[in-house]
Design an enzyme around this catalytic site. Structure first.
Site, PDB file in Angstrom:
ATOM      1  N   HIS A  72       0.820  -1.215   0.000  1.00 25.16           N
ATOM      2  CA  HIS A  72       0.000   0.000   0.000  1.00 25.16           C
ATOM      3  C   HIS A  72       0.850   1.259   0.000  1.00 25.16           C
ATOM      4  O   HIS A  72       1.892   1.345   0.653  1.00 25.16           O
ATOM      5  CB  HIS A  72      -1.005  -0.001   1.163  1.00 25.16           C
ATOM      6  CG  HIS A  72      -0.415  -0.010   2.539  1.00 25.16           C
ATOM      7  ND1 HIS A  72      -0.157   1.133   3.246  1.00 25.16           N
ATOM      8  CD2 HIS A  72      -0.064  -1.037   3.348  1.00 25.16           C
ATOM      9  CE1 HIS A  72       0.320   0.818   4.444  1.00 25.16           C
ATOM     10  NE2 HIS A  72       0.398  -0.495   4.530  1.00 25.16           N
ATOM     11  N   ASP A 189       6.220   1.693   6.823  1.00 25.77           N
ATOM     12  CA  ASP A 189       4.963   0.983   6.604  1.00 25.77           C
ATOM     13  C   ASP A 189       4.099   1.868   5.702  1.00 25.77           C
ATOM     14  O   ASP A 189       3.564   2.876   6.166  1.00 25.77           O
ATOM     15  CB  ASP A 189       4.290   0.722   7.952  1.00 25.77           C
ATOM     16  CG  ASP A 189       2.880   0.194   7.864  1.00 25.77           C
ATOM     17  OD1 ASP A 189       2.471  -0.234   6.771  1.00 25.77           O
ATOM     18  OD2 ASP A 189       2.182   0.236   8.891  1.00 25.77           O
ATOM     19  N   GLU A 223      -5.127   1.383   2.811  1.00 24.31           N
ATOM     20  CA  GLU A 223      -4.959   0.254   3.720  1.00 24.31           C
ATOM     21  C   GLU A 223      -4.993   0.687   5.171  1.00 24.31           C
ATOM     22  O   GLU A 223      -5.510  -0.029   6.035  1.00 24.31           O
ATOM     23  CB  GLU A 223      -3.639  -0.463   3.407  1.00 24.31           C
ATOM     24  CG  GLU A 223      -3.461  -1.801   4.100  1.00 24.31           C
ATOM     25  CD  GLU A 223      -2.838  -1.691   5.497  1.00 24.31           C
ATOM     26  OE1 GLU A 223      -2.836  -2.698   6.220  1.00 24.31           O
ATOM     27  OE2 GLU A 223      -2.341  -0.587   5.842  1.00 24.31           O
ATOM     28  N   GLU A 224      -4.451   1.864   5.463  1.00 23.50           N
ATOM     29  CA  GLU A 224      -4.338   2.300   6.852  1.00 23.50           C
ATOM     30  C   GLU A 224      -5.701   2.578   7.501  1.00 23.50           C
ATOM     31  O   GLU A 224      -5.792   2.689   8.723  1.00 23.50           O
ATOM     32  CB  GLU A 224      -3.452   3.547   6.956  1.00 23.50           C
ATOM     33  CG  GLU A 224      -1.978   3.300   6.635  1.00 23.50           C
ATOM     34  CD  GLU A 224      -1.273   2.413   7.659  1.00 23.50           C
ATOM     35  OE1 GLU A 224      -1.928   1.969   8.623  1.00 23.50           O
ATOM     36  OE2 GLU A 224      -0.078   2.161   7.485  1.00 23.50           O
ATOM     37  N   ASP A 244       4.235  -6.381   3.531  1.00 22.30           N
ATOM     38  CA  ASP A 244       4.035  -5.338   4.541  1.00 22.30           C
ATOM     39  C   ASP A 244       5.018  -5.567   5.676  1.00 22.30           C
ATOM     40  O   ASP A 244       5.901  -6.407   5.579  1.00 22.30           O
ATOM     41  CB  ASP A 244       2.580  -5.366   5.037  1.00 22.30           C
ATOM     42  CG  ASP A 244       2.050  -3.984   5.396  1.00 22.30           C
ATOM     43  OD1 ASP A 244       2.816  -3.189   5.966  1.00 22.30           O
ATOM     44  OD2 ASP A 244       0.869  -3.709   5.128  1.00 22.30           O
ATOM     45  N   HIS A 324       4.297   2.015  13.395  1.00 27.39           N
ATOM     46  CA  HIS A 324       3.357   3.132  13.537  1.00 27.39           C
ATOM     47  C   HIS A 324       3.896   4.218  14.456  1.00 27.39           C
ATOM     48  O   HIS A 324       3.138   4.991  15.039  1.00 27.39           O
ATOM     49  CB  HIS A 324       1.976   2.643  14.012  1.00 27.39           C
ATOM     50  CG  HIS A 324       1.141   2.096  12.904  1.00 27.39           C
ATOM     51  ND1 HIS A 324      -0.228   2.036  12.955  1.00 27.39           N
ATOM     52  CD2 HIS A 324       1.483   1.595  11.691  1.00 27.39           C
ATOM     53  CE1 HIS A 324      -0.694   1.514  11.833  1.00 27.39           C
ATOM     54  NE2 HIS A 324       0.335   1.233  11.048  1.00 27.39           N
TER      55      HIS A 324
END
Length: 399
Positions: A72, A189, A223-224, A244, A324
């Site tokens: 993504h 990410d 995606e997030e 990922d 994250h």
């Protein structure tokens, strides 16, 4: 089968270029253009959905039973919730992340009239003013604000700049590429996953690698926030590997080196046969790997299955520390993962039945259920040697 050589300089160069492009979910047009142009340069013809998810098909020997690889382009970000009395901005997160990692971050506010830079600060940011209250302020999004690098001390002055409620905010990555191979940055990410896929594709094009089926190279843009690969798959796709991050944190088995293969996440186990194939490819090609299970994790695979796509799914990861947040990875993991992705793309198809959407039991898969061979217990504890040894020998004789 030998693995393809990965151009690490190309991989790292693509990652740097991707990190330089802000792409919070909902503001991804620029990075979609960059990725599409690179796919064209590599010889593919990208197709875009209305909102910008990308599909580029590299033709194989047949269409039916195609394979998909997905990563993504979107990242975490924030959005303007309100303009405060002091002219600063109240924020809400885009994606699931803590305000703890936003404090002190440089960022950009995207408005119709232009971009403004700023800093996300806690409400009590000055130790000279608030003393110990700086440390006691709770960690939450209502307790941070965006200080704009412009002359503004009121809502009217902020709105006069063209800043409005709902404007998107991209958090600067602050990337650092170390000589020892470590890469430290926000938004690895999943921009590292995108770079891995592009590097695998570059190797396949350079070596003119043939594949038994079409390979769909997919790049999603939401995606997030849980949307992911809901609408990018076509009926020809029988299996999909998401590329990922794997969280290398206490209690996890992921590593910043080699490949991490996820066996399951919060949506359940991944497809047993597809995951086993990836494990076998790692073993057969001497690619270091680990297995892991993630409790608080979902990916493009989850969104695809939840949308009703009947595809086998797996998740192949590069280990990441501080996911994250302010993340760290290593080039070794990216290179190894790119080798695995390329090896999977060119590998033979084992489940021919997957070319059909529906069929009977003929050719249906098997999973092992037979009792495992167990050696005799030669030296059991607590003086129970004769009975236990006899039982072990008897069981072995029966198998």
């Amino acid at each position: 089968m030998s693995v393809l050589d990965i151009d690490v300089d190309y991989l790292v160069g693509q990652l740097k270029a991707l990190l330089d492009i802000p792409s919070p979910t909902g503001y991804t047009d620029t990075i979609v253009r960059h990725c599409s142009q690179e796919l064209k340069r590599l010889g593919l013809t990208p197709e875009l959905t209305r909102r910008g998810a990308i599909r580029a098909i590299r033709q194989g020997s047949r269409r039916a039973g195609a394979r998909a690889l997905v990563s993504h382009l979107d990242t975490l970000g924030v959005q303007v919730k309100a303009i405060k009395e002091n002219g600063r901005l109240e924020l809400v997160p885009v994606g699931n992340w803590s305000s703890r990692f936003a404090e002190g971050a440089r960022c950009r506010v995207f408005t119709h009239s232009g971009t403004y830079h700023g800093t996300i600060l806690p409400l009590k940011a000055s130790g000279h003013t608030f003393n110990e209250e700086v440390d006691s302020l709770p960690v939450s999004w209502p307790n941070v604000e965006l200080r704009i690098d412009a002359v503004t001390t009121s809502p009217a002055e902020t709105m006069a700049l063209g800043i409005e409620i709902g404007d998107m905010v991209g958090v600067d990555p602050g990337q650092s590429f170390m000589e020892n191979g470590f890469i430290v940055s926000r938004h690895l990410d999943d921009k590292a996953g995108v770079a891995v896929m592009l590097a695998a594709l570059e190797a396949m094009e350079r070596e003119r690698a043939a594949t038994p089926v079409d390979i769909h190279w997919l790049f999603t843009i939401a995606e997030e926030v849980g949307v992911g690969a809901t609408s990018i798959l076509t009926p020809e796709v029988a299996s999909m590997v998401a590329v990922d991050n794997g969280t290398s944190a206490p209690g996890q088995n992921s590593s910043e080196f080699g490949v991490t293969l996820a066996m399951g996440d919060q949506t359940g186990p991944f497809d047993w046969h597809l995951t086993t194939k990836l494990v076998d490819l790692c073993r057969d090609n001497d690619l270091p790997f680990r297995k892991d299970v993630f409790r608080y994790y979902r990916s493009d695979s989850a969104s695809a299955v939840e949308a009703g796509h009947d595809v086998r799914t797996a998740l192949a990861c590069f280990g990441i520390d501080g996911s994250h947040g302010y993340e760290r990875i290593h080039v070794h993991a990216l290179e190894t993962l790119a080798k695995l992705i390329a090896a999977y793309a060119v590998s033979p198809v084992e489940i021919e039945r997957d070319t059909q959407k529906m069929s009977g039991l003929h050719g249906f898969t098997d999973q092992p259920t037979a009792e495992a061979d167990q050696p005799a217990v030669l030296d059991p504890p607590d003086g129970e040697g004769q009975e236990h040894a006899h039982m072990g020998q008897g069981k072995g004789a029966q198998t």
